[in-house]
Motif scaffolding. Structure first.
Motif, PDB file in Angstrom:
ATOM      1  N   TYR A 228       0.834  -1.209   0.000  1.00 29.83           N
ATOM      2  CA  TYR A 228       0.000   0.000   0.000  1.00 29.83           C
ATOM      3  C   TYR A 228       0.863   1.251   0.000  1.00 29.83           C
ATOM      4  O   TYR A 228       2.068   1.214   0.271  1.00 29.83           O
ATOM      5  CB  TYR A 228      -0.946   0.002   1.207  1.00 29.83           C
ATOM      6  CG  TYR A 228      -0.303   0.317   2.548  1.00 29.83           C
ATOM      7  CD1 TYR A 228      -0.484   1.564   3.149  1.00 29.83           C
ATOM      8  CD2 TYR A 228       0.470  -0.630   3.217  1.00 29.83           C
ATOM      9  CE1 TYR A 228       0.090   1.857   4.376  1.00 29.83           C
ATOM     10  CE2 TYR A 228       1.046  -0.352   4.442  1.00 29.83           C
ATOM     11  CZ  TYR A 228       0.846   0.886   5.020  1.00 29.83           C
ATOM     12  OH  TYR A 228       1.429   1.183   6.232  1.00 29.83           O
ATOM     13  N   SER A 230       1.256   4.731   1.850  1.00 30.32           N
ATOM     14  CA  SER A 230       0.864   5.372   3.105  1.00 30.32           C
ATOM     15  C   SER A 230       0.847   6.892   2.944  1.00 30.32           C
ATOM     16  O   SER A 230       1.417   7.443   1.994  1.00 30.32           O
ATOM     17  CB  SER A 230       1.823   4.976   4.228  1.00 30.32           C
ATOM     18  OG  SER A 230       3.141   5.392   3.914  1.00 30.32           O
ATOM     19  N   GLN A 231       0.194   7.563   3.874  1.00 28.31           N
ATOM     20  CA  GLN A 231       0.153   9.016   3.840  1.00 28.31           C
ATOM     21  C   GLN A 231       1.564   9.553   4.049  1.00 28.31           C
ATOM     22  O   GLN A 231       2.309   9.079   4.897  1.00 28.31           O
ATOM     23  CB  GLN A 231      -0.774   9.541   4.939  1.00 28.31           C
ATOM     24  CG  GLN A 231      -1.076  11.021   4.817  1.00 28.31           C
ATOM     25  CD  GLN A 231      -2.337  11.405   5.572  1.00 28.31           C
ATOM     26  OE1 GLN A 231      -2.963  10.566   6.198  1.00 28.31           O
ATOM     27  NE2 GLN A 231      -2.718  12.665   5.495  1.00 28.31           N
ATOM     28  N   THR A 233       3.845   9.400   1.685  1.00 25.27           N
ATOM     29  CA  THR A 233       4.740   8.739   0.743  1.00 25.27           C
ATOM     30  C   THR A 233       5.169   9.709  -0.355  1.00 25.27           C
ATOM     31  O   THR A 233       4.363  10.488  -0.864  1.00 25.27           O
ATOM     32  CB  THR A 233       4.044   7.517   0.103  1.00 25.27           C
ATOM     33  OG1 THR A 233       3.815   6.534   1.104  1.00 25.27           O
ATOM     34  CG2 THR A 233       4.899   6.902  -0.993  1.00 25.27           C
ATOM     35  N   TRP A 242       0.846  -4.206   4.756  1.00 22.44           N
ATOM     36  CA  TRP A 242      -0.053  -4.231   5.908  1.00 22.44           C
ATOM     37  C   TRP A 242      -0.764  -5.574   5.930  1.00 22.44           C
ATOM     38  O   TRP A 242      -1.095  -6.122   4.883  1.00 22.44           O
ATOM     39  CB  TRP A 242      -1.054  -3.090   5.814  1.00 22.44           C
ATOM     40  CG  TRP A 242      -1.816  -2.843   7.088  1.00 22.44           C
ATOM     41  CD1 TRP A 242      -3.138  -3.106   7.323  1.00 22.44           C
ATOM     42  CD2 TRP A 242      -1.305  -2.269   8.299  1.00 22.44           C
ATOM     43  NE1 TRP A 242      -3.479  -2.742   8.604  1.00 22.44           N
ATOM     44  CE2 TRP A 242      -2.369  -2.222   9.231  1.00 22.44           C
ATOM     45  CE3 TRP A 242      -0.051  -1.796   8.681  1.00 22.44           C
ATOM     46  CZ2 TRP A 242      -2.216  -1.727  10.520  1.00 22.44           C
ATOM     47  CZ3 TRP A 242       0.099  -1.296   9.968  1.00 22.44           C
ATOM     48  CH2 TRP A 242      -0.965  -1.262  10.870  1.00 22.44           C
ATOM     49  N   PRO A 246      -5.614  -2.322   4.080  1.00 20.73           N
ATOM     50  CA  PRO A 246      -4.882  -1.076   4.324  1.00 20.73           C
ATOM     51  C   PRO A 246      -5.660   0.178   3.949  1.00 20.73           C
ATOM     52  O   PRO A 246      -5.146   1.287   4.083  1.00 20.73           O
ATOM     53  CB  PRO A 246      -3.643  -1.231   3.439  1.00 20.73           C
ATOM     54  CG  PRO A 246      -4.101  -2.098   2.321  1.00 20.73           C
ATOM     55  CD  PRO A 246      -5.175  -2.993   2.858  1.00 20.73           C
TER      56      PRO A 246
END
Length: 315
Positions: A228, A230-231, A233, A242, A246
């Motif tokens: 995934y 992620s915030q 990135t 994850w 996710p």
């Protein structure tokens, strides 16, 4: 653990070695993995021959403690050996006649990002970036299903033709640590990697795109781990995994569209839904927009990131 990933194919080398195990098990001169024929089934044979069930329609033999398919067969998803009448299938998009279909995977939460491998042979990481070049194009090869029942794929990189996207366990002493990686099917010393470690499963995500296009999740074949974004990135951040849903950052639009019959055969996500910091599937994520969206060059993305850092330092 050290890996040699995403490098030009290793030279074909015999994996036969003199071993005390030879007195316990039948040993063969194993052929190495090939793009359309993985030989290493993932089975072991330290004190006996390989299990008979691995002889699905082909032959299997023991090579230094590992079960390899013979020269007339290749490993299926289930680890059985199958002859030519059970071929590896390269997934082709609908309405295309080209030999290889190269897919891109656009993130559902941040549609400016696509999945990509590294540009350097010394780097095994998987990234998300706005750059569409050979590093962000993949073919999907499906071995014979066998008794498995659900399709899984060898997700080959266009940049690194004999390397696949996989999720590796890089932990030590029993502590699992998962990392998306681009891995050669034959390592740098000529050892063929086992098929379970090379495959990825495509799982239909619990939410579709705004235009109804099904989204997929990228899951390790052998573990409940999803790739995934992620915030926070950036194009320089390697992607994590994850163990549960996710959220939208773990959903991907495949372009061009997967064949309808292939989508129907994919398993649907049935686990616990994301409940915190899940994000939303972008309303701008449609197949039309993905096909029309201009993509920044990698150099432009890197320069923009550097300029942003310099601006923050001046502030």
């Amino acid at each position: 653990i050290s890996f040699k990933h995403c490098a030009p194919p290793a030279p074909k080398m015999a994996t036969k070695a003199v071993s005390v195990l030879a007195v316990f098990a039948w040993h063969v001169q194993a052929e190495p993995n090939a793009r359309m024929c993985i030989k290493n089934t993932g089975g072991s044979c330290t004190v006996s021959d390989c299990y008979k069930w691995r002889e699905a329609t082909g032959g299997v033999g023991c090579d230094v403690g590992r079960c390899f398919c013979d020269d007339t067969s290749c490993s299926g998803i289930d680890g059985g050996c199958y002859t030519e009448d059970h071929k590896y299938t390269e997934l082709g998009a609908a309405n295309t006649s080209i030999e290889t279909t190269w897919y891109t995977f656009t993130n559902a939460r941040w549609p400016d990002f696509v999945l990509r491998t590294a540009s350097l042979s010394t780097n095994s990481n998987i990234y998300a970036t706005g750059d569409i070049q050979d590093e962000s194009r993949f073919s999907l090869v499906m071995p014979p299903l066998g008794q498995e029942g659900e399709p899984s794929f060898l997700m080959y990189s266009k940049k690194w033709p004999d390397a696949v996207v996989q999720i590796a366990d890089t932990g030590e002493y029993g502590d699992a640590k998962y990392l998306p990686a681009c891995t050669n099917i034959v390592d740098s010393v000529g050892s063929s990697r086992p098929i379970p470690n090379l495959m990825m499963s495509l799982v239909v995500a619990p939410q579709a795109a705004a235009d109804g296009t099904p989204l997929v999740m990228l899951k390790a074949y052998w573990a409940q781990q999803y790739i995934y974004v992620s915030q926070g990135t950036t194009s320089l951040s390697s992607l994590p995994t994850w163990g549960e849903d996710p959220g939208a950052g773990g959903y991907w639009m495949v372009n061009p569209r997967l064949p309808a019959n292939s989508v129907k055969a994919l398993p649907k996500f049935s686990g616990v839904r994301c409940s915190s910091m899940c994000g939303e599937v972008s309303k701008d994520l449609t197949m039309t927009n993905v096909n029309a969206a201009p993509r920044a060059s990698l150099e432009g993305v890197v320069i923009a990131a550097i300029l942003a850092v310099l601006a923050s330092m001046r502030a």
